[in-house]
Design a protein around this motif. Sequence first.
Motif, PDB file in Angstrom:
ATOM      1  N   SER A   1     -27.231  21.024 -32.860  1.00  0.00           N
ATOM      2  CA  SER A   1     -27.030  20.051 -33.941  1.00  0.00           C
ATOM      3  C   SER A   1     -25.849  19.163 -33.587  1.00  0.00           C
ATOM      4  O   SER A   1     -25.052  19.480 -32.700  1.00  0.00           O
ATOM      5  CB  SER A   1     -26.780  20.759 -35.275  1.00  0.00           C
ATOM      6  OG  SER A   1     -25.524  21.411 -35.263  1.00  0.00           O
TER       7      SER A   1
ATOM      8  N   ARG B   1     -24.789  24.985 -26.862  1.00  0.00           N
ATOM      9  CA  ARG B   1     -24.915  26.429 -26.679  1.00  0.00           C
ATOM     10  C   ARG B   1     -25.591  26.733 -25.353  1.00  0.00           C
ATOM     11  O   ARG B   1     -26.534  26.046 -24.952  1.00  0.00           O
ATOM     12  CB  ARG B   1     -25.747  27.033 -27.821  1.00  0.00           C
ATOM     13  CG  ARG B   1     -25.098  26.867 -29.187  1.00  0.00           C
ATOM     14  CD  ARG B   1     -26.019  27.393 -30.281  1.00  0.00           C
ATOM     15  NE  ARG B   1     -26.359  28.804 -30.066  1.00  0.00           N
ATOM     16  CZ  ARG B   1     -27.197  29.479 -30.855  1.00  0.00           C
ATOM     17  NH1 ARG B   1     -27.795  28.874 -31.866  1.00  0.00           N
ATOM     18  NH2 ARG B   1     -27.447  30.754 -30.612  1.00  0.00           N
TER      19      ARG B   1
ATOM     20  N   HIS C   1     -23.273  18.651 -35.266  1.00  0.00           N
ATOM     21  CA  HIS C   1     -21.999  19.175 -35.773  1.00  0.00           C
ATOM     22  C   HIS C   1     -21.580  20.471 -35.088  1.00  0.00           C
ATOM     23  O   HIS C   1     -20.631  21.115 -35.523  1.00  0.00           O
ATOM     24  CB  HIS C   1     -22.105  19.401 -37.289  1.00  0.00           C
ATOM     25  CG  HIS C   1     -22.561  18.192 -38.040  1.00  0.00           C
ATOM     26  ND1 HIS C   1     -21.768  17.068 -38.201  1.00  0.00           N
ATOM     27  CD2 HIS C   1     -23.741  17.925 -38.650  1.00  0.00           C
ATOM     28  CE1 HIS C   1     -22.438  16.150 -38.888  1.00  0.00           C
ATOM     29  NE2 HIS C   1     -23.642  16.645 -39.179  1.00  0.00           N
ATOM     30  N   ALA C   2     -22.302  20.860 -34.050  1.00  0.00           N
ATOM     31  CA  ALA C   2     -21.985  22.105 -33.352  1.00  0.00           C
ATOM     32  C   ALA C   2     -21.834  21.843 -31.856  1.00  0.00           C
ATOM     33  O   ALA C   2     -22.379  20.877 -31.326  1.00  0.00           O
ATOM     34  CB  ALA C   2     -23.082  23.137 -33.587  1.00  0.00           C
ATOM     35  N   SER C   3     -21.072  22.700 -31.201  1.00  0.00           N
ATOM     36  CA  SER C   3     -20.895  22.588 -29.749  1.00  0.00           C
ATOM     37  C   SER C   3     -22.183  23.002 -29.043  1.00  0.00           C
ATOM     38  O   SER C   3     -22.957  23.815 -29.572  1.00  0.00           O
ATOM     39  CB  SER C   3     -19.742  23.483 -29.292  1.00  0.00           C
ATOM     40  OG  SER C   3     -18.534  23.106 -29.914  1.00  0.00           O
TER      41      SER C   3
END
Length: 463
Positions: A390, A396, A392-394
């Motif tokens: 997403s 993975r 808003h996320a780092s």
Amino acid sequence: MAPLQTGNRKREVPAPQEAAAGSSSPGSAAVDADGLQTPKKPKRLAARRSLVDYLKGREVGARVRAGLPGFDGELRSFAVRKLPELLRERELSLGTIDKVFASQWLNARQVVCGTKCNTLFVVDVQSGQIMRIPLMRDRGPPPAHAEPGCGIHAIELNPSKTLLATGGENPNSLAIYRLPTLDPLCLGDRHGHKDWIFAIDWMSDTVVVSGSRDGTLGIWKIDPDVFQSSIAQHSDAGLPVYAHIRPAEVEDVPRAGTNPGNCKVRAVAFSAKRQELGAVTMDGYFHLWKVQNTLSRLLSIRLPYCRENVCLTYCDELSLYAVGSQSHVSFLDLRQGHQSVRHLCSREGGTSVRSLSFYEHMITVGTGHGSLLFYDVRAQKFLEEKVLVSQHASPRPTGRRFRLICGRGWLNPDDLRMNNFGVLGELPNALYTHCYNWPEMKLFVAGGPLPSGLRGNYAGLWS
């Protein structure tokens, strides 16, 4: 990206009076020799420094604070891990030369290369211009039944980057050129190796070692001042303008009882820190010598994976050798009292290891399947591909190895048809050589088709 912090807590710097008293409370005042109370200087909190703060300070010439002695190392470590993800390829056209086996950066924009077709050239990675370097010739004529040449398998610069060592027109000979002009200086020919030179490394600014298919190591001492006077005399006589030299020492590599005729030296690596020389032979052995006035052999180890051990590198910081084979990279820690051998599998769809290099704690693996892999020795795992779940996320990790896939390069179409290899897309290039320009964060990669019956080449600048 979150700021890279130098610690988890703020540090308090005691005032000079507090340091002398040792146990003053935060609100107390110091008493001087006259009995007068003087207000105590307030404590200052050390500023928190992020990666962005550091880079901005460096741009304006700010010095690194004494309180952050490890920040430079932390920054380098971070750059080593992140660089592969940022690299993008720009292919370089090399015409119709056959397979690039060796390469080294000469400066910020020039790389010197050696090929299977025995061509030594310099490529400008910005303009793509290629300049060929004349090869040095032996004094005597070649033998009547000499084998076809194997090309140039090794190029090495001395520590001060004033001399370059490589092969001559005869691949048995060691050629030394001056830098930066690339003028010929000297050639080790008739008194040196009896077979092809596969490996070269410098042990100091004036001492170079060569490893040959004849199962010997040659130690050569280079004195440019002595050679210059010899060159001047030869020039006046109308003879070639480079000196002919002989090795200071020739060391036979130990021969295994099971296969004594296959002790061909394939790769060498010198440890300046430990003053030791490692060598890998085609019979699957690693040999180690102590370098003093002469070579003194310390040990010989049978490698766990002995097929096609063709490359070797050494990391002084980790005291670690790495050997590349057909399917694995073997790590050798041979410090006194701490000898161990471990390995990792590099096989991916027929992948074989064709080139290796260490920088900090990262080892770069050039494969025979057209890809580059990156192994973090401290974390003991390959770098992994990442996916953005997403906004808003780092990113993975996916669990799949991160790879850089190199371009197609050039292949001779006549060879394809003659050897029934099928279409071009089914033949990735073997990455026989790669070299980093770390100050500018650039990587030069080169090679060609793995089958010996195919002529072709690949070269790319990753930046």
